[in-house]
Design an enzyme around this catalytic site. Structure first.
Site, PDB file in Angstrom:
ATOM      1  N   GLY A  68       0.798  -1.280   0.013  1.00 47.10           N
ATOM      2  CA  GLY A  68       0.082  -0.046   0.099  1.00 47.10           C
ATOM      3  C   GLY A  68       0.966   1.084  -0.171  1.00 47.10           C
ATOM      4  O   GLY A  68       0.668   2.332   0.730  1.00 47.10           O
ATOM      5  N   ASP A  94      -3.939  -9.244  -3.399  1.00 48.21           N
ATOM      6  CA  ASP A  94      -4.780 -10.274  -3.116  1.00 48.21           C
ATOM      7  C   ASP A  94      -4.314 -11.128  -4.209  1.00 48.21           C
ATOM      8  O   ASP A  94      -5.126 -12.249  -4.837  1.00 48.21           O
ATOM      9  CB  ASP A  94      -6.299 -10.011  -3.211  1.00 48.21           C
ATOM     10  CG  ASP A  94      -6.728  -9.077  -4.643  1.00 48.21           C
ATOM     11  OD1 ASP A  94      -5.717  -8.778  -5.444  1.00 48.21           O
ATOM     12  OD2 ASP A  94      -7.963  -9.137  -4.809  1.00 48.21           O
ATOM     13  N   TYR A 154     -14.842  -4.306   7.724  1.00 50.09           N
ATOM     14  CA  TYR A 154     -13.721  -3.421   7.968  1.00 50.09           C
ATOM     15  C   TYR A 154     -13.251  -3.643   9.326  1.00 50.09           C
ATOM     16  O   TYR A 154     -12.311  -4.078   9.705  1.00 50.09           O
ATOM     17  CB  TYR A 154     -14.042  -1.809   7.677  1.00 50.09           C
ATOM     18  CG  TYR A 154     -12.582  -1.093   7.858  1.00 50.09           C
ATOM     19  CD1 TYR A 154     -11.643  -1.200   6.803  1.00 50.09           C
ATOM     20  CD2 TYR A 154     -12.344  -0.258   9.244  1.00 50.09           C
ATOM     21  CE1 TYR A 154     -10.370  -0.316   7.231  1.00 50.09           C
ATOM     22  CE2 TYR A 154     -11.147   0.233   9.304  1.00 50.09           C
ATOM     23  CZ  TYR A 154     -10.282   0.226   8.155  1.00 50.09           C
ATOM     24  OH  TYR A 154      -9.034   1.177   8.428  1.00 50.09           O
ATOM     25  N   PRO A 183      -3.835   3.198  14.209  1.00 55.33           N
ATOM     26  CA  PRO A 183      -4.158   4.417  13.969  1.00 55.33           C
ATOM     27  C   PRO A 183      -5.637   4.903  14.185  1.00 55.33           C
ATOM     28  O   PRO A 183      -6.520   3.885  13.748  1.00 55.33           O
ATOM     29  CB  PRO A 183      -3.792   4.829  12.605  1.00 55.33           C
ATOM     30  CG  PRO A 183      -3.160   3.762  11.902  1.00 55.33           C
ATOM     31  CD  PRO A 183      -3.540   2.626  12.812  1.00 55.33           C
TER      32      PRO A 183
END
Ligand SMILES: NC(=O)c1ccc[n+]([C@@H]2O[C@H](COP(=O)([O-])OP(=O)(O)OC[C@H]3O[C@@H](n4cnc5c(N)ncnc54)[C@H](OP(=O)(O)O)[C@@H]3O)[C@@H](O)[C@H]2O)c1
Length: 248
Positions: free
Chosen positions: A13, A60, A146, A176
């Site tokens: 990411g 993925d 999530y 975070p």
């Protein structure tokens, strides 16, 4: 801080937000940083800026990850790639549930499966997994899958430490709260609306705050493992209780 125990880092990411900032920070500390994400144009720009090596891969894509793990020795693995969605379990789609669990949890599990055995063999390594306050607290407005995916990341970290008992391989979970990145813009499909709704009126964390927190963990003495770090904006608090009246 001392980063000399480590030579290489892999950040997933890495094309925006927290991930890109981690790449900048660890590159500045002298590590050879490998940046992984789907957006090749952004990765190339980051490479031109920092010298990082780039890997245009979706987390993925298990065949691509297998190939990468066969080619790359990683000392510091930072599992940061993540997505979110609007809605909750009462109004979601099968595709959204699968995507959140695949990207946020299953990919982390596979990255650990692929890269941690090498760390164990070399008796040197550090895994940093980015979870979220959503993995630890329930709150209105959060997407059910999530929250569950990030709770899974927490559990993975806890159990991984047990499996690594006695080895010089550290596991850090960074949790975070609101950080000014593209995550909400991607969620709404409108960056300007997200900026107005989530950031203009709130003094949120900046990606560099999380990158600094991670640098502290990675650069801390080898005898010391920051196992869990929750990072909040000063003016964001957690907690609350709702109780619907009988008549509601
Ligand atoms: N911002 C916050 O308030 C906040 C709070 C708690 C936790 N977090 C967590 O922090 C992490 C970083 O997010 P961010 O806030 O920096 O958001 P961001 O700016 O949207 O960055 C997300 C990153 O994940 C990458 N990504 C998404 N899907 C991917 C896939 N299938 N394969 C590979 N990379 C993928 C994106 O790159 P590509 O699109 O190029 O693939 C991008 O680089 C996430 O795990 C998020 O859940 C964020």
């Amino acid at each position: 801080m001392d980063f000399s125990a480590y030579k290489t880092a892999l950040v997933t990411g890495a094309s925006s937000g927290i991930g890109a900032q981690i790449v900048r920070r660890l590159s500045a500390e002298g590590l050879e940083v490998h940046a992984l994400a789907r957006n090749e144009e952004r990765l190339k720009a980051l490479s031109a800026e920092t010298g990082c090596k780039i890997h245009t891969i979706s987390v993925d894509d298990s065949a691509a990850l297998d190939k990468l793990a066969a080619e790359l020795e990683v000392d510091v693995l930072i599992n940061n790639a993540g997505q979110s969605r609007t809605g909750d379990i009462l109004n979601t789609t099968a595709e959204d549930v699968d995507a959140l669990l695949d990207i946020n949890l299953k990919s982390v599990m596979h990255m650990v499966r692929l890269f941690v055995p090498g760390m164990v063999a070399r008796n040197r390594g550090h895994v940093v997994n980015i979870s979220s306050i959503a993995g630890h607290y329930a709150f209105a407005g959060g997407n059910t899958a999530y929250h569950a995916s990030k709770a899974g990341v927490h559990s993975l970290c806890q159990q991984l430490r047990v499996h690594l008992y006695g080895k010089q391989v550290r596991v850090t979970e960074i949790s975070p709260a609101r950080c000014e990145t593209e995550v909400f813009g991607r969620l709404l499909g409108d960056m300007e609306e997200a900026q107005r709704r989530f950031f203009d009126d709130y003094e949120s964390l900046k990606p560099e705050d999380i990158a600094d927190a991670i640098a502290f963990c990675v650069g801390s003495p080898q005898r010391m493992n920051v196992s869990f770090m929750e990072v909040l904006p000063t003016k964001q608090v957690l907690g609350g209780l709702n109780f619907a009246k009988r008549t509601a």
